[in-house]
Scaffold this active site. Structure first.
Site, mmCIF file in Angstrom:
data_model
loop_
_atom_site.group_PDB
_atom_site.id
_atom_site.type_symbol
_atom_site.label_atom_id
_atom_site.label_comp_id
_atom_site.label_asym_id
_atom_site.label_seq_id
_atom_site.Cartn_x
_atom_site.Cartn_y
_atom_site.Cartn_z
ATOM 1 N N ASP A 3 -9.803 -0.131 4.110
ATOM 2 C CA ASP A 3 -8.609 -0.742 4.702
ATOM 3 C C ASP A 3 -8.924 -1.125 6.147
ATOM 4 O O ASP A 3 -9.740 -0.468 6.804
ATOM 5 C CB ASP A 3 -7.483 0.324 4.682
ATOM 6 C CG ASP A 3 -6.075 -0.252 4.766
ATOM 7 O OD1 ASP A 3 -5.874 -1.249 5.468
ATOM 8 O OD2 ASP A 3 -5.179 0.346 4.128
ATOM 9 N N ASP A 45 -3.136 3.668 7.766
ATOM 10 C CA ASP A 45 -1.956 3.969 6.928
ATOM 11 C C ASP A 45 -1.629 5.455 6.938
ATOM 12 O O ASP A 45 -1.203 6.023 5.929
ATOM 13 C CB ASP A 45 -2.182 3.499 5.467
ATOM 14 C CG ASP A 45 -2.316 1.985 5.348
ATOM 15 O OD1 ASP A 45 -2.125 1.274 6.348
ATOM 16 O OD2 ASP A 45 -2.621 1.512 4.235
ATOM 17 N N GLU A 52 -2.005 -5.274 -1.663
ATOM 18 C CA GLU A 52 -1.705 -6.160 -0.527
ATOM 19 C C GLU A 52 -2.187 -7.591 -0.707
ATOM 20 O O GLU A 52 -2.309 -8.336 0.264
ATOM 21 C CB GLU A 52 -2.217 -5.568 0.803
ATOM 22 C CG GLU A 52 -1.591 -4.211 1.166
ATOM 23 C CD GLU A 52 -0.152 -4.271 1.709
ATOM 24 O OE1 GLU A 52 0.379 -5.401 1.875
ATOM 25 O OE2 GLU A 52 0.431 -3.196 1.937
ATOM 26 N N ASP A 54 -7.465 -1.705 0.006
ATOM 27 C CA ASP A 54 -6.547 -2.699 0.570
ATOM 28 C C ASP A 54 -7.339 -3.981 0.789
ATOM 29 O O ASP A 54 -8.379 -3.966 1.465
ATOM 30 C CB ASP A 54 -5.989 -2.159 1.898
ATOM 31 C CG ASP A 54 -4.836 -2.983 2.432
ATOM 32 O OD1 ASP A 54 -4.874 -4.228 2.303
ATOM 33 O OD2 ASP A 54 -3.903 -2.375 2.994
ATOM 34 N N HIS A 56 -6.518 -0.785 8.181
ATOM 35 C CA HIS A 56 -5.569 0.136 8.813
ATOM 36 C C HIS A 56 -5.727 1.536 8.219
ATOM 37 O O HIS A 56 -6.127 1.680 7.063
ATOM 38 C CB HIS A 56 -4.132 -0.341 8.569
ATOM 39 C CG HIS A 56 -3.923 -1.804 8.825
ATOM 40 N ND1 HIS A 56 -4.121 -2.765 7.851
ATOM 41 C CD2 HIS A 56 -3.553 -2.469 9.941
ATOM 42 C CE1 HIS A 56 -3.877 -3.964 8.357
ATOM 43 N NE2 HIS A 56 -3.534 -3.822 9.622
ATOM 44 N N ASP A 61 -6.937 -6.243 2.698
ATOM 45 C CA ASP A 61 -7.101 -6.630 4.108
ATOM 46 C C ASP A 61 -8.275 -5.924 4.789
ATOM 47 O O ASP A 61 -8.569 -6.187 5.958
ATOM 48 C CB ASP A 61 -5.790 -6.477 4.893
ATOM 49 C CG ASP A 61 -5.382 -5.034 5.187
ATOM 50 O OD1 ASP A 61 -6.240 -4.131 5.221
ATOM 51 O OD2 ASP A 61 -4.159 -4.826 5.389
ATOM 52 N N HIS A 116 4.368 1.206 4.121
ATOM 53 C CA HIS A 116 2.972 0.894 3.734
ATOM 54 C C HIS A 116 1.973 1.288 4.834
ATOM 55 O O HIS A 116 0.770 1.317 4.569
ATOM 56 C CB HIS A 116 2.808 -0.578 3.314
ATOM 57 C CG HIS A 116 2.714 -1.566 4.441
ATOM 58 N ND1 HIS A 116 2.046 -2.774 4.331
ATOM 59 C CD2 HIS A 116 3.217 -1.542 5.691
ATOM 60 C CE1 HIS A 116 2.146 -3.436 5.477
ATOM 61 N NE2 HIS A 116 2.846 -2.726 6.304
ATOM 62 N N HIS A 128 0.805 -1.229 0.000
ATOM 63 C CA HIS A 128 0.000 0.000 0.000
ATOM 64 C C HIS A 128 0.835 1.274 0.000
ATOM 65 O O HIS A 128 0.286 2.374 -0.148
ATOM 66 C CB HIS A 128 -0.996 -0.007 1.169
ATOM 67 C CG HIS A 128 -2.324 0.593 0.823
ATOM 68 N ND1 HIS A 128 -3.453 0.425 1.593
ATOM 69 C CD2 HIS A 128 -2.720 1.372 -0.225
ATOM 70 C CE1 HIS A 128 -4.466 1.087 1.038
ATOM 71 N NE2 HIS A 128 -4.054 1.661 -0.060
HETATM 72 MN MN LIG Z 1 -3.339 -0.462 3.680
#
Ligand SMILES: [Mn+2]
Length: 336
Positions: free
Chosen positions: A139, A143, A292, A247, A141, A249, A156, A116
């Site tokens: 996401d 980031d 990712e 992302d 996260h 994830d 990332h 990312h």
């Molecule tokens: Mn990310």
């Protein structure tokens, strides 16, 4: 008096005219924004799962710009805690120029990562071509660590910090990063799916008043209301082109286990798709990142297949695929 429309005329009216869209695909096989090998295989895996053909089948024009070649950077020693800054800086510079060219060719940019950290170059290049953007960041996260607030030093987990005007004064000088100019305002950023946010990141999100729909809000409001509020928020004033940075994830690890930093309690397959469908339906989607996907993090072939197929399905939804079905505007029923 209005003349009666035939069945075929009625059926040919799409909810929104998306068939003229064209996808400009850039592969970015890059993994230096984080420590795990394998994520550089994402672009070829997503292509091998039939992305281009499936886009064609839904009447989307496609131009594949191939994979970018990233040079190896020797002696890429940490700068403070920041790891592999020189490699990340130079790869993103190349990516920024590539995305800018794809936009100038008139396509919706599709950046296949890679990790990312590539959002730096993708969003930078997109903004260089079209001006002010909205960013929808899906996401687990945020980031948004700065290079100085990050515990891990993996870039990332930091890309948003380099892009926001409001954090510019908090970013130290890093090698190969001097070309980056902040290009996104905090008010033009919406997060969806967060569930693993560092204290410094949480502080930044509150300080800047960033619009966040964490998994708690997805639970509380439901994904339909989250997307209604997201689209209202982004189109309240000037309608800007949307950059969707997805992302993998963000999706629950039961669906997308083959990724570097999985976090339980994520979006379902259906919620994930709905987000992409609704962003596409705004008619404003101008660039998308799909990042990712890491086949080496899957324990079984099925883990990898399921993760890659989710990435493909999300991209198809970005280009107008609806679960209710689709047909091209010139479809005609066979005559007996
Ligand atoms: Mn990310």
């Amino acid at each position: 008096m209005r003349s009666a429309r035939t069945l075929q005329q009625l059926a040919a009216v799409p909810r929104r005219s998306l068939h003229h869209r064209s996808a400009g695909i850039i592969g970015a096989p890059f993994c230096r924004g984080q420590p795990r090998d394998g994520v550089e295989r994402g672009p070829d895996l997503i292509r091998a799962a039939g992305l281009l053909q499936k886009l064609h089948e839904q009447s989307c024009a496609v131009k594949d710009y191939g994979n970018l070649a990233f040079e190896d950077v020797a002696d890429d020693e940490p700068v403070g805690r920041v790891k592999r800054a020189r490699a990340v800086g130079s790869a993103n510079r190349r990516l920024s120029e590539a995305v800018r060219a794809v936009k100038q060719d008139g396509h919706t940019s599709v950046m296949l990562g890679g990790d990312h950290s590539l959002a730096i170059g993708s969003i930078h290049g997109h903004s260089a071509a079209v001006g002010d953007l909205s960013v929808v960041w899906v996401d687990a996260h945020a980031d948004i660590n700065t290079p100085l607030s990050s515990d891990t030093g993996n870039i990332h987990g930091q890309p948003v910090s380099y892009l926001l005007h409001e954090l510019h004064a908090k970013i130290p000088v890093l090698p190969n990063f001097s070309w980056i100019k902040p290009c996104v305002s905090a008010k033009d950023l919406v997060y969806i799916g967060l569930r693993d946010v560092d204290p410094a990141e949480h502080y930044i999100l509150k300080l800047l008043g960033v619009k966040v729909f964490s998994m708690s809000e997805v639970d509380q409001l439901g994904v339909a209301r989250v997307m209604e509020e997201t689209c209202d928020y982004l189109s309240a004033k000037v309608k800007k082109p949307i950059h969707l940075s997805y992302d993998i994830d963000a999706i629950d690890p039961s669906v997308t286990p083959a990724t570097g930093t999985p976090v339980s309690g994520g979006l379902t397959y259906r919620e994930g798709l709905y987000i992409a469908e609704q962003v596409a339906q705004t008619g404003l989607l101008s660039a998308v990142d799909m990042v990712e996907v890491n086949p080496l993090r899957g324990e079984t072939d099925q883990d990898v297949r399921s993760t890659v197929n989710m990435a493909v399905d999300l991209l198809l939804a970005c280009f107008g695929r609806l679960r209710e079905g689709n047909h091209s505007p010139d479809y005609r029923l066979p005559e007996p």
